[in-house]
Design an enzyme around this catalytic site. Sequence first.
Site: not given
Length: 505
Positions: A152, A193, A324
């Site tokens: 992330y 991400d 998302h």
Amino acid sequence: MGSEDTENVGESGLRILSWNINGIRSLDNFADWIRRLDADILCFQETKITRDMLTEPVAIVPGYSSYFAFSKSRAGYSGVATYVRTSSTPTVAEEGLTGLLRKGDSQVGGTSMLPLEFTQEELKSLDNEGRCVITKHKIAKSKESLIIFNVYCPRADPEREDRKRFKLQFYKALDIRANTLRGEGNKVVIVGDVNTSHREIDHCDPYEEFHDHPGRRFLDHFLHCQLNPSQAKSKKERERADEDDEAEMEDWECTSARIESHQFIDSFRIFHPDRKLAFTCWNTKMNCRSTNYGTRIDYVFISKCLEPLISCCDIHPEIEGSDHCPVSARFKIELDPSDKPPSSATKYYPELQGKQLSIKDMFSKVEKRERSPENVNVSKVVKKPKQSSGKITNFFVPTKTAKNETLKDVDVENINKVERESLESRGFLIADTTKERNGESKAAWGKLFKAPPPAPLCTAHKEEAVKRRVTKKGSNQGREFYVCRRGEGRADDPNARCDFFKWAK
């Protein structure tokens, strides 16, 4: 599945799924989600929990082992988790990107060049927010290993230079470690991400200087792809482009460690090189998902040697539950599972091994003296006399009240049927003033609280506008205004939000 190409039901191979879930506690019946997503390895980002918040139903899912990275700087912030089906159990699992947080004797490796670029304090800082879990898996009938990074990546706050630098340093550490492991002969997959849309096709509204962005320059260096000639690249290339200007080294670039460029592939673009509007993240506060006005910042990056072994990769915008959507890929790879999960698996957490520890368990138990009847001082026990509950009829003396006199002060709503009949038989007339009182009360409250005026209609769609409040600091902070209730979208989209705006009175 994806909007165009879908995976064949029952297709064999290793399936890896990645999803920024925007809070693991927001997914009810978490074990059901794991089963529905149906992947061999599931990588979640932005779990937003610390270890003390982790519950057994979330951490321990039958048929899977799980591995978490927690933020150590803020509660309810960041965090990633990897869930692995028993048939793919890793040989090693590490929390963190730098290797400093590894536990036990086993390690993933690939950390030798990190000290060339970072101080010890910088490495600790990179792993302080719970942004990476790495798992290492043995490939069946092979001496090679598959290494999966679940990341992330930080967001760069435009108003904070330290966060911009932190993001680029995270990229550099990822670049060094992933390429080092690749160079050692491992097959490497990076999912998660990344918080940067790479190309214009990956963004709903690419601005004029879209490529003049350090995060995109890093992806240009990291990924093997057809580059736009106008895009700036490494320091040496920028120096050759304009010898008169002194090019500054960007924070993602290595000064001492030698790292090869273009060694990873954006696997989605292998199968969908020209697909437009393929977004994975939307601003849900602005209702942008309804108009598909978003960005593609969630990826499956693979080392180049894996390209012949990947059979499909797609996004899944139909799966909701976050701002998302998931991304998945399937590989023609069979893993040889470890006999038991690595020591960092949540199943080994003491608080999740059937004996839930609480703070009182940390203190020695103090024996309490039981209060037996013999220990009670009866002389100190005082019994209060029971007060008789009077009826409403006890407050009236019929002999002193004129016949048929009306009792207006009696609370009619609290008189039961028997008491009413008793009063009326003795000559009282019960005045029912409930409706009168209610009417007066309603009128009084109506003067204090008037109904808000109806919302105005937006100009383009003639639909009721939605009220918002200014939160940005300034002279208008706190003021309310009306805008079109539709989701923000492209200027040429008639279904997107129109430009209606009106201050609320």
